[in-house]
Motif scaffolding. Structure first.
Motif, PDB file in Angstrom:
ATOM      1  N   GLU A 112      -6.522  -2.246   8.693  1.00 44.16           N
ATOM      2  CA  GLU A 112      -5.230  -2.022   9.591  1.00 44.16           C
ATOM      3  C   GLU A 112      -4.242  -2.482   8.643  1.00 44.16           C
ATOM      4  O   GLU A 112      -3.940  -3.334   7.915  1.00 44.16           O
ATOM      5  N   LEU A 113      -3.157  -1.723   8.743  1.00 44.53           N
ATOM      6  CA  LEU A 113      -1.719  -1.724   8.021  1.00 44.53           C
ATOM      7  C   LEU A 113      -0.830  -2.263   8.787  1.00 44.53           C
ATOM      8  O   LEU A 113      -0.753  -1.735  10.002  1.00 44.53           O
ATOM      9  N   VAL A 120       0.889  -1.287  -0.169  1.00 37.93           N
ATOM     10  CA  VAL A 120      -0.027  -0.010   0.027  1.00 37.93           C
ATOM     11  C   VAL A 120       0.696   1.322   0.034  1.00 37.93           C
ATOM     12  O   VAL A 120       0.512   2.125  -0.894  1.00 37.93           O
ATOM     13  N   THR A 121       2.026   1.439   0.761  1.00 39.69           N
ATOM     14  CA  THR A 121       2.745   2.577   0.927  1.00 39.69           C
ATOM     15  C   THR A 121       4.016   1.917   1.458  1.00 39.69           C
ATOM     16  O   THR A 121       4.461   0.775   1.634  1.00 39.69           O
ATOM     17  N   HIS A 122       5.009   3.058   1.791  1.00 37.90           N
ATOM     18  CA  HIS A 122       6.014   2.827   2.528  1.00 37.90           C
ATOM     19  C   HIS A 122       5.936   3.486   4.100  1.00 37.90           C
ATOM     20  O   HIS A 122       5.909   4.810   3.857  1.00 37.90           O
ATOM     21  N   MET A 176       4.632  -1.432   3.787  1.00 33.67           N
ATOM     22  CA  MET A 176       3.534  -1.512   4.302  1.00 33.67           C
ATOM     23  C   MET A 176       2.423  -2.254   3.534  1.00 33.67           C
ATOM     24  O   MET A 176       2.052  -1.983   2.411  1.00 33.67           O
ATOM     25  N   PHE A 177       1.915  -3.294   4.296  1.00 29.42           N
ATOM     26  CA  PHE A 177       0.547  -4.127   3.673  1.00 29.42           C
ATOM     27  C   PHE A 177      -0.335  -4.223   4.596  1.00 29.42           C
ATOM     28  O   PHE A 177      -0.444  -3.931   5.787  1.00 29.42           O
ATOM     29  N   PRO A 178      -1.735  -4.623   4.116  1.00 32.06           N
ATOM     30  CA  PRO A 178      -2.785  -4.999   5.084  1.00 32.06           C
ATOM     31  C   PRO A 178      -2.519  -6.024   6.227  1.00 32.06           C
ATOM     32  O   PRO A 178      -1.715  -6.793   5.591  1.00 32.06           O
ATOM     33  N   VAL A 179      -2.978  -6.019   7.339  1.00 30.78           N
ATOM     34  CA  VAL A 179      -2.677  -7.160   8.067  1.00 30.78           C
ATOM     35  C   VAL A 179      -3.060  -8.259   7.607  1.00 30.78           C
ATOM     36  O   VAL A 179      -2.674  -9.491   7.814  1.00 30.78           O
ATOM     37  N   THR A 180      -4.113  -8.389   6.536  1.00 32.25           N
ATOM     38  CA  THR A 180      -4.642  -9.857   6.169  1.00 32.25           C
ATOM     39  C   THR A 180      -3.516 -10.235   5.225  1.00 32.25           C
ATOM     40  O   THR A 180      -3.903 -11.529   4.759  1.00 32.25           O
ATOM     41  N   ASP A 181      -2.668  -9.582   4.712  1.00 35.46           N
ATOM     42  CA  ASP A 181      -1.843  -9.922   3.505  1.00 35.46           C
ATOM     43  C   ASP A 181      -2.528 -10.368   2.471  1.00 35.46           C
ATOM     44  O   ASP A 181      -2.149 -11.378   1.706  1.00 35.46           O
ATOM     45  N   ASN A 182      -3.578  -9.735   2.111  1.00 35.23           N
ATOM     46  CA  ASN A 182      -4.323  -9.833   1.046  1.00 35.23           C
ATOM     47  C   ASN A 182      -4.862  -8.765   0.334  1.00 35.23           C
ATOM     48  O   ASN A 182      -5.476  -7.826   1.005  1.00 35.23           O
ATOM     49  N   VAL A 242      10.680   4.209  -6.840  1.00 38.71           N
ATOM     50  CA  VAL A 242      11.253   2.548  -6.907  1.00 38.71           C
ATOM     51  C   VAL A 242      10.338   1.732  -6.408  1.00 38.71           C
ATOM     52  O   VAL A 242       9.167   1.986  -5.819  1.00 38.71           O
ATOM     53  N   THR A 243      10.703   0.425  -6.444  1.00 39.76           N
ATOM     54  CA  THR A 243       9.783  -0.615  -5.645  1.00 39.76           C
ATOM     55  C   THR A 243       9.990  -0.426  -4.186  1.00 39.76           C
ATOM     56  O   THR A 243      10.744   0.077  -3.721  1.00 39.76           O
ATOM     57  N   GLY A 244       8.652  -0.635  -3.620  1.00 40.27           N
ATOM     58  CA  GLY A 244       8.441  -0.694  -2.027  1.00 40.27           C
ATOM     59  C   GLY A 244       7.236   0.249  -1.601  1.00 40.27           C
ATOM     60  O   GLY A 244       7.231   0.582  -0.672  1.00 40.27           O
ATOM     61  N   GLY A 245       6.193   0.413  -2.605  1.00 38.21           N
ATOM     62  CA  GLY A 245       5.105   1.052  -2.155  1.00 38.21           C
ATOM     63  C   GLY A 245       4.887   2.535  -2.563  1.00 38.21           C
ATOM     64  O   GLY A 245       4.024   3.133  -2.380  1.00 38.21           O
ATOM     65  N   PHE A 246       6.092   3.098  -3.235  1.00 33.12           N
ATOM     66  CA  PHE A 246       5.955   4.539  -3.548  1.00 33.12           C
ATOM     67  C   PHE A 246       5.118   4.752  -4.667  1.00 33.12           C
ATOM     68  O   PHE A 246       4.663   5.806  -4.710  1.00 33.12           O
TER      69      PHE A 246
END
Length: 400
Positions: free
Chosen positions: A97-98, A54-56, A106-112, A380-384
């Motif tokens: 929730e992230l 989602v983001t960094h 940063m990812f959703p806590v669901t990992d989905n 770059v890669t990583g949510g940016f």
């Protein structure tokens, strides 16, 4: 304006966020999203291995902009209006929730990724955003009080069509007076068709430094060996910063790898001497002092023709020199690239000189706004890239 009609072209991350922002800031407006395919939020679905990066976790705009090879200075104005913290708050206030991983992605806590899609879909539905699938806009014309899209009138138009691999994908924007920076791939892996290192596919190093010989390009991070060459953040970051330069080389160049990241030769020699003093009787193969994966260690020994069964104490001066060199100055011939079609990112797009980043409005075609990768902006890669999509979408949707 109670009868305000807003068209958002593109049903991806930036388009959805722009539509939601437009409807939130102008509740009485009629907001429609036009998506030319049958799929919404396709990149969101596949990003981050289906988890959606989602983001960094980089809350300060002054630091965040350093991760954008193109558009960094302009984005500062956008991130000051909608920051990483605003993104986190936006999703969490809607029940998503992230979590922050070790590398600050940063990812959703669901990992989905479906969690993010469901949130955006639910919010657009709640607000009353109208979604039109399989609806390609064939003609856009500027008229006195707005625009006509295939004959239908709208006061404001937000363009969030994403990047295009070919200049032809931007012709309709050129016709409205915009200058287009030629698109080239930005995030890609290095193909090494003639390099034996490919036999180590699946081996990864947590921190390596990649340099492109003959340029100033240098990046560090995790590196993954694949069946076609090399990938991982260190490679992808190099490709992003070198997008235009490497395109000019037709993706034929020499990559120099320091397998020990930022370790310098003098420190390495000192460390090696100390290690040999302590472990002189151990076989070189069995005692790897640098924590490299065993398959890579074996490969490098073979590459510099050092007998793996020799005890460390018998390592001669020439062998030491060859070992030090291959650890910090290893070289591979790159001949081509592989792009992730699902996560395709380009550099290029609408020239940043023709966009007011305080509002994301075109300076050559008033009433037209931009969001996301249709602009000559990429991270770059990583949510940016997603953060740029959320932020530019939010600002564009205010329709200032």
């Amino acid at each position: 304006m109670s009868n305000l009609k807003v068209a958002v072209i593109g049903g991806g991350a930036a388009g959805f966020f722009a539509a939601i922002s437009a409807k939130s800031h102008h509740p009485k407006a009629q907001v429609q999203v036009f998506e030319k395919t049958s799929k919404l939020l396709a990149k969101v679905k596949v990003s981050g291995g289906g988890r959606c990066n989602v983001t960094h976790a980089c809350p300060k705009p002054a630091e965040l902009i350093k991760f954008y090879p193109r558009g960094s200075k302009k984005l500062r104005k956008v991130f000051d209006q909608f920051s990483v913290n605003d993104t986190i708050d936006w999703y969490e206030s809607r029940g998503v929730e992230l979590k922050t991983e070790a590398d600050n992605r940063m990812f959703p806590v669901t990992d989905n990724s479906q969690t993010i899609i469901d949130c955006l879909m639910a919010e657009s539905k709640r607000l009353g955003v109208q979604i039109n699938l399989n609806t390609a806009i064939r003609q856009i014309e500027k008229v006195a009080t707005g625009f006509t899209l295939d004959g239908a009138f709208f006061n404001k138009v937000i363009v969030a069509t994403g990047g295009s691999p070919k200049l032809a994908g931007f012709e309709w924007l050129q016709k409205l007076g915009h200058t287009i920076e030629s698109p080239v791939p930005s995030l890609f892996t290095f193909n090494m068709p003639k390099e034996p290192v490919k036999a180590l596919m699946g081996v990864s190093v947590p921190n390596a430094t990649v340099k492109v010989i003959g340029t100033k390009l240098v990046q560090s991070g995790p590196l993954l060996i694949t069946h076609w060459g090399m990938s991982g953040p260190a490679i992808l970051k190099t490709s992003a910063w070198g997008a235009r330069e490497l395109a000019e080389k037709n993706y034929h160049f020499t990559a120099q790898i320091n397998w020990l990241a930022d370790k310098k030769e003098e420190a390495l020699r000192e460390e090696l001497s100390h290690f040999i003093t302590e472990n002189g009787k151990r076989q070189i193969k069995n005692k790897n002092p640098f924590g490299l994966p065993q398959r890579l260690w074996d490969f490098l020994l073979e590459k510099v023709e050092i007998s793996a069964i020799k005890p460390w104490m018998e390592l001669g001066k020439k062998d030491k020199n060859r070992l030090v060199n291959v650890l910090i100055n290893d070289q591979y011939q790159v001949a081509g690239k592989t792009t992730f079609k699902e996560e395709f990112v380009t550099c290029g797009g609408v020239s940043l000189s023709q966009v007011d980043f305080k509002s994301m409005q075109s300076t050559v075609c008033p009433g037209l706004y931009f969001a996301g990768e249709v602009l000559d902006v990429d991270g770059v890669t990583g949510g940016f890239n997603f953060q740029a999509a959320w932020s530019t979408g939010f600002v564009a949707g205010r329709l200032l």
